[in-house]
Design an enzyme around this catalytic site. Structure first.
Site, PDB file in Angstrom:
ATOM      1  N   HIS A 195      24.696 -23.496  10.874  1.00 14.54           N
ATOM      2  CA  HIS A 195      25.261 -24.088  12.253  1.00 14.54           C
ATOM      3  C   HIS A 195      24.904 -22.842  13.166  1.00 14.54           C
ATOM      4  CE1 HIS A 195      28.174 -26.747  10.354  1.00 14.54           C
ATOM      5  NE2 HIS A 195      27.449 -27.525  11.123  1.00 14.54           N
TER       6      HIS A 195
ATOM      7  N   CYS B 222      34.542 -21.236  12.558  1.00 12.53           N
ATOM      8  CA  CYS B 222      34.599 -22.598  11.878  1.00 12.53           C
ATOM      9  C   CYS B 222      35.899 -23.244  12.047  1.00 12.53           C
ATOM     10  CB  CYS B 222      33.961 -22.474  10.773  1.00 12.53           C
ATOM     11  SG  CYS B 222      32.239 -21.717  10.718  1.00 12.53           S
TER      12      CYS B 222
HETATM   13  N1  ARG Z   1      30.970 -26.568   4.167  1.00 11.21           N
HETATM   14  C1  ARG Z   1      31.194 -26.772   5.767  1.00 11.21           C
HETATM   15  C2  ARG Z   1      29.840 -27.453   5.868  1.00 11.21           C
HETATM   16  O1  ARG Z   1      28.759 -27.066   5.335  1.00 11.21           O
HETATM   17  C3  ARG Z   1      31.292 -25.717   6.462  1.00 11.21           C
HETATM   18  C4  ARG Z   1      31.288 -25.735   7.853  1.00 11.21           C
HETATM   19  C5  ARG Z   1      31.695 -24.513   8.664  1.00 11.21           C
HETATM   20  N2  ARG Z   1      31.776 -24.992  10.040  1.00 11.21           N
HETATM   21  C6  ARG Z   1      30.777 -24.088  10.836  1.00 11.21           C
HETATM   22  N3  ARG Z   1      31.205 -24.567  12.343  1.00 11.21           N
HETATM   23  N4  ARG Z   1      29.971 -23.438  10.923  1.00 11.21           N
HETATM   24  O2  ARG Z   1      29.559 -28.436   6.584  1.00 11.21           O
END
Ligand code: ARG
Length: 286
Positions: free
Chosen positions: A166, A260
């Protein structure tokens, strides 16, 4: 008018490592629920001490990643562009999040089915420009459509390292013209695009990037991140920011950290254009 930064969080009551959708996640390395609760409250308390108002969305059994509210939507003014999650494991979060936004006075927008987009995790304003990560979790086409919807310039950045899946894991706007970034997560074109549009780009090294140095929450001139990034903090202090850290290791196991776990509801500090409506007290409209 209430100028407090408003942030959406979700208590980690049902948080856990129940599947693997990014390289950080390993179902053989479960999260300790008690420790996760403690760390989540530590982050929440710290943000409140720094002047943020925390609004909660109820946790839901069977949705362990709902706790990562950054992915719920991209919020801009009174519009919430809802996520279309890449993986089935998170797709059931969207109707729950959409319902929350509707009942809290937002105009809820959906992208066409089949176009992936993971909210503020992949779309961050710096100045008047939306920087958008694509390839791993979001599709570039989604981000082009968002640019048309919100009438803003979009700089699309391909993400090349699966650990930085992300944009908010490797890029953090701090103020208009100032951002943190981890160069290893971008290709040359991405780095050139960042350099061309952001005056002060502060690089984070590989070791601190792994500690989610870039996954920071900005509240005024305060920058809050997971423990373990002293070099990043020293660089920010040199630029006049106040830095804070709090342990979030249980969430790193899922590939997430401070940013996050939060979603700013009334305009990030790095957003240049702040119309009256985005600083108005939205949560009181319930
Ligand atoms: N386990 C989640 C996923 O893989 C973690 C999300 C983390 N969020 C972020 N905004 N980076 O989707």
């Amino acid at each position: 008018m209430n100028l407090l930064p408003q942030i959406l969080m979700c208590p980690p009551d049902y948080y856990g490592i129940e599947y693997e959708i990014n390289p950080w996640m390993d179902t053989d390395r479960p999260a300790d629920r008690h420790a996760a609760q403690h760390q989540w409250h530590g982050l929440r308390d710290l943000l409140e001490q720094l002047g943020a108002r925390i609004t909660l969305i109820d946790p839901v059994p069977g949705l362990p990643d709902l706790v990562f509210t950054a992915n719920a939507a991209l919020v801009h003014d009174d519009v919430a562009v809802m996520a279309n999650f890449r993986y089935a494991q998170r797709q059931r979060e969207t109707p729950i999040n959409a319902q929350w936004f509707r009942t809290h006075g937002f105009r809820v927008e959906f992208l066409p089915e089949g176009l992936a987009f993971e909210g503020a995790g992949d779309a961050l304003f710096c100045g008047d420009t939306l920087f958008a990560g694509y390839r791993i979790r979001s599709d570039m086409r989604s981000e082009q459509l968002i640019g048309e919807m919100l009438n803003c310039r979009v700089i699309a950045l391909p993400l090349v390292d699966p650990y930085y899946y992300h944009l908010d894991t490797c890029f953090c706007p701090l103020a208009p013209g100032i951002a943190l970034y981890y160069p290893g997560a971008f290709d040359h074109y991405g780095i050139d695009a960042l350099r061309a549009h952001i005056e002060t780009l502060i690089p984070v090294d590989a070791d601190e990037a792994r500690h989610f140095a870039c996954n920071a929450v900005v509240v005024g001139k305060a920058v809050v991140s997971n423990s373990g990034s002293p070099k990043m903090q020293a660089a920010l202090q040199g630029l006049g920011f106040a830095t804070y850290d709090t342990p979030l290791s249980e969430f790193v196991k899922a590939g997430g950290s401070a940013k996050c776990l939060t979603l700013r509801l009334n305009g990030e500090e790095a957003l240049q254009h702040r119309p009256e409506s985005i600083v108005a007290d939205r949560t009181s409209r319930v």
